[in-house]
Design an enzyme around this catalytic site. Structure first.
Site, PDB file in Angstrom:
ATOM      1  N   SER A 130       7.187  -0.031 -14.499  1.00  0.00           N
ATOM      2  CA  SER A 130       7.085  -1.418 -14.970  1.00  0.00           C
ATOM      3  C   SER A 130       7.929  -1.637 -16.209  1.00  0.00           C
ATOM      4  O   SER A 130       8.060  -0.757 -17.050  1.00  0.00           O
ATOM      5  CB  SER A 130       5.643  -1.782 -15.306  1.00  0.00           C
ATOM      6  OG  SER A 130       5.625  -3.073 -15.895  1.00  0.00           O
ATOM      7  N   HIS A 187      -1.621  -3.447 -12.068  1.00  0.00           N
ATOM      8  CA  HIS A 187      -0.868  -3.891 -13.258  1.00  0.00           C
ATOM      9  C   HIS A 187      -0.194  -5.229 -12.957  1.00  0.00           C
ATOM     10  O   HIS A 187      -0.267  -6.180 -13.739  1.00  0.00           O
ATOM     11  CB  HIS A 187       0.175  -2.824 -13.626  1.00  0.00           C
ATOM     12  CG  HIS A 187       1.279  -3.311 -14.523  1.00  0.00           C
ATOM     13  ND1 HIS A 187       2.293  -4.137 -14.087  1.00  0.00           N
ATOM     14  CD2 HIS A 187       1.517  -3.107 -15.842  1.00  0.00           C
ATOM     15  CE1 HIS A 187       3.102  -4.417 -15.087  1.00  0.00           C
ATOM     16  NE2 HIS A 187       2.656  -3.804 -16.172  1.00  0.00           N
ATOM     17  N   GLU A 191      -0.624  -8.963 -14.432  1.00  0.00           N
ATOM     18  CA  GLU A 191       0.585  -9.697 -14.879  1.00  0.00           C
ATOM     19  C   GLU A 191       0.599 -11.116 -14.283  1.00  0.00           C
ATOM     20  O   GLU A 191       0.876 -12.097 -14.991  1.00  0.00           O
ATOM     21  CB  GLU A 191       1.800  -8.888 -14.431  1.00  0.00           C
ATOM     22  CG  GLU A 191       3.150  -9.492 -14.705  1.00  0.00           C
ATOM     23  CD  GLU A 191       4.265  -8.617 -14.086  1.00  0.00           C
ATOM     24  OE1 GLU A 191       4.256  -7.384 -14.294  1.00  0.00           O
ATOM     25  OE2 GLU A 191       5.124  -9.171 -13.393  1.00  0.00           O
TER      26      GLU A 191
HETATM   27  P1  NDP Z   1      17.576  -5.120  -6.017  1.00  0.00           P
HETATM   28  O1  NDP Z   1      17.550  -6.152  -4.940  1.00  0.00           O
HETATM   29  O2  NDP Z   1      18.271  -5.423  -7.276  1.00  0.00           O
HETATM   30  O3  NDP Z   1      18.243  -3.786  -5.414  1.00  0.00           O
HETATM   31  C1  NDP Z   1      17.827  -3.273  -4.179  1.00  0.00           C
HETATM   32  C2  NDP Z   1      18.532  -1.946  -3.924  1.00  0.00           C
HETATM   33  O4  NDP Z   1      18.035  -1.421  -2.698  1.00  0.00           O
HETATM   34  C3  NDP Z   1      20.042  -2.069  -3.752  1.00  0.00           C
HETATM   35  O5  NDP Z   1      20.636  -0.889  -4.233  1.00  0.00           O
HETATM   36  C4  NDP Z   1      20.198  -2.188  -2.243  1.00  0.00           C
HETATM   37  O6  NDP Z   1      21.442  -1.712  -1.776  1.00  0.00           O
HETATM   38  C5  NDP Z   1      19.106  -1.269  -1.784  1.00  0.00           C
HETATM   39  N1  NDP Z   1      18.638  -1.570  -0.449  1.00  0.00           N
HETATM   40  C6  NDP Z   1      18.085  -2.744  -0.029  1.00  0.00           C
HETATM   41  N2  NDP Z   1      17.751  -2.643   1.272  1.00  0.00           N
HETATM   42  C7  NDP Z   1      18.101  -1.405   1.674  1.00  0.00           C
HETATM   43  C8  NDP Z   1      18.010  -0.713   2.894  1.00  0.00           C
HETATM   44  N3  NDP Z   1      17.479  -1.297   3.972  1.00  0.00           N
HETATM   45  N4  NDP Z   1      18.478   0.556   2.961  1.00  0.00           N
HETATM   46  C9  NDP Z   1      19.000   1.138   1.872  1.00  0.00           C
HETATM   47  N5  NDP Z   1      19.117   0.548   0.671  1.00  0.00           N
HETATM   48  C10 NDP Z   1      18.659  -0.722   0.567  1.00  0.00           C
HETATM   49  O7  NDP Z   1      16.067  -4.690  -6.236  1.00  0.00           O
HETATM   50  P2  NDP Z   1      15.338  -4.179  -7.567  1.00  0.00           P
HETATM   51  O8  NDP Z   1      16.187  -3.134  -8.211  1.00  0.00           O
HETATM   52  O9  NDP Z   1      14.881  -5.350  -8.356  1.00  0.00           O
HETATM   53  O10 NDP Z   1      14.028  -3.531  -6.935  1.00  0.00           O
HETATM   54  C11 NDP Z   1      13.990  -2.212  -6.398  1.00  0.00           C
HETATM   55  C12 NDP Z   1      12.523  -1.791  -6.317  1.00  0.00           C
HETATM   56  O11 NDP Z   1      11.980  -1.818  -7.624  1.00  0.00           O
HETATM   57  C13 NDP Z   1      11.658  -2.728  -5.468  1.00  0.00           C
HETATM   58  O12 NDP Z   1      10.660  -1.977  -4.838  1.00  0.00           O
HETATM   59  C14 NDP Z   1      11.030  -3.634  -6.513  1.00  0.00           C
HETATM   60  O13 NDP Z   1       9.811  -4.197  -6.081  1.00  0.00           O
HETATM   61  C15 NDP Z   1      10.807  -2.633  -7.649  1.00  0.00           C
HETATM   62  N6  NDP Z   1      10.675  -3.215  -8.983  1.00  0.00           N
HETATM   63  C16 NDP Z   1      11.481  -4.230  -9.402  1.00  0.00           C
HETATM   64  C17 NDP Z   1      11.321  -4.738 -10.694  1.00  0.00           C
HETATM   65  C18 NDP Z   1      12.203  -5.831 -11.213  1.00  0.00           C
HETATM   66  O14 NDP Z   1      11.878  -6.359 -12.295  1.00  0.00           O
HETATM   67  N7  NDP Z   1      13.303  -6.190 -10.545  1.00  0.00           N
HETATM   68  C19 NDP Z   1      10.292  -4.206 -11.606  1.00  0.00           C
HETATM   69  C20 NDP Z   1       9.554  -3.082 -11.077  1.00  0.00           C
HETATM   70  C21 NDP Z   1       9.742  -2.626  -9.800  1.00  0.00           C
HETATM   71  P3  NDP Z   1      22.716  -2.695  -1.577  1.00  0.00           P
HETATM   72  O15 NDP Z   1      23.462  -2.664  -2.894  1.00  0.00           O
HETATM   73  O16 NDP Z   1      23.481  -2.092  -0.481  1.00  0.00           O
HETATM   74  O17 NDP Z   1      22.185  -4.072  -1.263  1.00  0.00           O
END
Ligand code: NDP
Length: 465
Positions: A130, A187, A191
Site C-alpha cells: 500500500s 486496509h 481506505e
Molecule cells: P498498471 O496498469 O499501471 O500496470 C499493469 C502492469 O501489468 C503493466 O506492466 C502491464 O503490462 C501488466 N499486465 C497487465 N495485464 C497483463 C497480462 N495479462 N499479462 C502480463 N502482464 C500484464 O497497474 P498498477 O501498477 O497500478 O497495478 C498493478 C497491481 O498493483 C494491481 O494488482 C493493483 O491493484 C495493485 N496496486 C495498485 C496500486 C496503485 O495505486 N496503482 C496500489 C496498490 C496496489 P503492459 O505494459 O504490457 O500493459
C-alpha cells in the site's frame, strides 16, 4: 529459499516500476521484464544511475532463464492476469524458487495458488503493498502472507524497501498464504470508508455551508496538525487548493468514482464472515451511486434537487469525523478478528496497526493509539470500539455525529457513511434491541423457534398453541 535469492520483477506499470526503482535504490540487483517489451527498455533507459544493478529482459521466459536459482520473482500485474503469468513462469522455474504476487488479489485465490505451487515444490508469497506510486517508490507498507521460510528468505529485501516508522519497518509477516492479501483488502476497505467520510464532510461544507473549495482545503490543512493528521486529510487539503482551467480543480472532474474491487471484496468477506462493516459498505455503495450519473440527473429532474443550507461549526465537523474514522477502523479490525479466527491465522492486530503508520494510504495519527489499544490486556471482546482510551472520544464524537447527521439529513444531503457509522455505534449501545420481534416473526411464519430469556432453545410462541 536459501540465503538470498536472485530477484526478478515482472510488470513495470505504475506500481511495478516504482517498486523496482525502490529495490535498486536499496542496493539489490534486479532482473526485470514486462509484457510489452518496449516498456522494459524504456524503464532501463530512464533508471539512470540506479540501472547499474539492473538486468532487463525482453520477456518473462528470457528473464527466468537468465536468472540463476534460487529465484524470487515479484509479479506486479492486475489480479486478472496472475493465473496466466504464473502458468507462464512454472515451466521455467526450479524447485525452491519463490513467486511473489505483490498486486491486489482476492485472498481466496492466494490460498489456492499457494497450495498449487507448493505441490510443485515452489514457494508463494501473497504480498499486499500500500502507498500508491510514491509509496512503492520511497517506502510502502507491506503485508506479507506465506510460510515462515518464504518470509525469512525475502525479509531483507521487503524490510529494506518498506516505509520506516521511527526506525521500525512498516512490513510484517502476518500469517500463512492469504493472510497478507486479506489484510491489504481490509486496509483498502477502511481506505474507502475514510475517503467517503472526507467527501461527505466536503459536500456538507461546500453545498450546505457555502464554503469555497479553497476555504475547505485550508480547513483540512489545519486539521492535519491535530488528531485528524493523516495522509488522506493532507492530500485533500492540497487538492482543494488547486485552481485549474479557470476554477477549482475539483470542479473540473466528473463526480463518478472508480473502483477496482478491494472495497467490494472487503464488504463481501465481511458479510460472509458475519461481520457488520456498515461504513465500509456505505462507502462502496456511495461509489456505485456516484457512477450512475445519468440516473442521478433523472432523479434531480424528477424529484427536485434538495441540498438546503446547514449551519454547523467547524468543531462539530472535526469531532464527528474523528469518531467516524475510529468507527471505520473498528469495523475493519472486527473483520480481521473474525477472519483470523475462521482461518486460524492468529493475526497480530497491534502489529497491523503499526505497519499502517507509515507508507500506506490510511496512515494516520490514530494508529499509534490503535496499536496501543490492541496491545493492552484491557480490550473487552477484543474490539477496538471498547478500547478505554477511545471511550471519551467516541462519546463526545458521536454526539457531534448526531448533530451532523440530523442537520445533513434534514437538509437533504446524502451522508451514507456517517449515517451508517452512527447507527452501527447506536446499535452497540442497546443491551436490548428489537430482534426479539424478528425472532417472533421467524417463529410465526416458519416455526423457526427462538431462545427465551432463560436461555431455553427451540421455544415457540403462543401463536402455535
Ligand atoms: P498498471 O496498469 O499501471 O500496470 C499493469 C502492469 O501489468 C503493466 O506492466 C502491464 O503490462 C501488466 N499486465 C497487465 N495485464 C497483463 C497480462 N495479462 N499479462 C502480463 N502482464 C500484464 O497497474 P498498477 O501498477 O497500478 O497495478 C498493478 C497491481 O498493483 C494491481 O494488482 C493493483 O491493484 C495493485 N496496486 C495498485 C496500486 C496503485 O495505486 N496503482 C496500489 C496498490 C496496489 P503492459 O505494459 O504490457 O500493459
Amino acid at each position: 529459499m536459501t540465503d538470498m535469492a536472485h530477484l526478478g520483477l515482472y510488470g513495470l506499470g505504475t506500481m511495478g516500476s516504482a517498486l523496482a526503482l525502490n529495490i535498486l535504490d536499496n542496493g539489490f540487483p534486479l532482473a526485470v521484464s514486462n509484457r510489452t517489451d518496449q516498456v522494459a527498455r524504456d524503464f532501463a533507459r530512464e533508471s539512470g544511475d540506479l540501472g547499474e544493478k539492473l538486468t532487463t529482459y525482453d520477456d518473462l521466459t528470457a528473464m527466468i532463464k537468465g536468472m540463476s536459482a534460487p529465484r524470487a520473482i515479484i509479479a506486479m500485474v492486475p489480479a486478472s492476469a496472475i493465473d496466466d503469468v504464473i502458468a507462464d513462469m512454472i515451466p521455467h522455474l526450479d524447485k525452491g524458487d519463490t513467486i511473489i504476487d505483490a498486486g491486489n488479489t482476492d485472498y481466496t485465490d492466494t490460498i489456492r495458488r499457494t497450495k498449487e505451487l507448493e505441490e510443485k515444490g515452489l514457494s508463494f508469497i501473497g504480498m499486499g503493498v500500500s502507498g500508491g506510486e510514491d509509496g512503492a517508490r520511497h517506502g510502502p507498507s507491506i503485508m506479507v502472507g506465506g510460510t515462515p521460510d518464504a518470509w525469512e528468505g525475502m525479509r531483507p529485501v521487503i524490510e529494506a524497501i518498506a516505509a520506516d516508522y521511527e526506525g521500525t519497518p512498516c512490513a510484517a509477516h502476518l500469517g500463512p498464504d492469504g493472510a497478507g492479501h486479506f489484510v491489504k483488502t481490509v486496509h483498502n476497505g477502511i481506505e474507502y470508508a475514510d475517503m467517503e467520510l472526507i467527501a461527505e464532510i466536503y459536500g456538507l461544507m461546500r453545498y450546505g455551508g457555502g464554503m469555497s473549495p479553497a476555504a475547505i482545503g485550508e480547513q483540512f490543512t489545519s486539521w492535519n496538525d491535530g488528531r485528524l493528521a493523516s495522509f488522506l486529510i493532507e492530500i485533500t487539503g492540497k487538492i482543494l487548493a488547486y485552481d485549474w482551467k479557470g476554477g477549482p480543480a475539483v470542479d473540473r472532474i466528473l463526480d463518478s468514482a472508480g473502483q477496482k474491487g478491494t472495497g467490494r471484496w472487503t464488504v463481501i468477506e465481511a458479510i460472509k464472515l458475519g461481520s457488520h462493516a456498515s461504513a465500509i459498505e456505505a462507502a462502496v455503495g456511495g461509489r456505485v451511486l456516484s457512477a450512475l450519473k445519468e440516473e442521478r440527473q433523472t432523479g434531480e429532474a424528477t424529484f427536485g434537487a434538495m441540498r438546503d443550507a446547514i449551519d454547523l461549526d467547524l468543531a462539530t465537523y472535526e469531532k464527528a469525523f474523528l469518531a467516524a474514522r475510529i468507527i471505520a477502523y473498528a469495523q475493519g479490525f472486527d473483520i480481521l478478528k473474525i477472519a483470523s479466527e475462521e482461518n486460524g491465522w492468529d493475526l497480530d492486530h497491534a502489529r497491523i496497526a503499526e505497519i499502517w503508520r507509515a507508507g500506506c494510504i490510511i496512515r494516520s495519527a490514530l494508529l499509534d493509539d490503535i496499536s496501543e489499544a490492541f496491545r493492552s490486556d484491557d480490550l473487552p471482546h477484543g474490539r477496538l470500539l471498547f478500547a478505554p482510551s477511545f471511550t471519551d472520544l467516541l462519546t463526545n464524537g458521536t454526539d457531534a455525529m448526531r448533530t451532523l447527521v440530523c442537520a445533513a439529513t434534514g437538509a437533504g444531503h446524502p451522508i451514507p457513511a456517517f449515517s451508517a457509522a452512527l447507527s452501527w455505534f447506536d446499535g452497540f449501545r442497546q443491551s436490548r434491541g428489537t430482534a426479539d420481534l424478528i425472532q417472533a416473526q421467524r417463529d410465526f411464519f416458519g416455526r423457526h423457534g427462538f431462545v427465551d430469556l432463560n436461555g431455553n432453545t427451540d421455544q415457540h410462541g403462543p401463536w402455535w398453541d
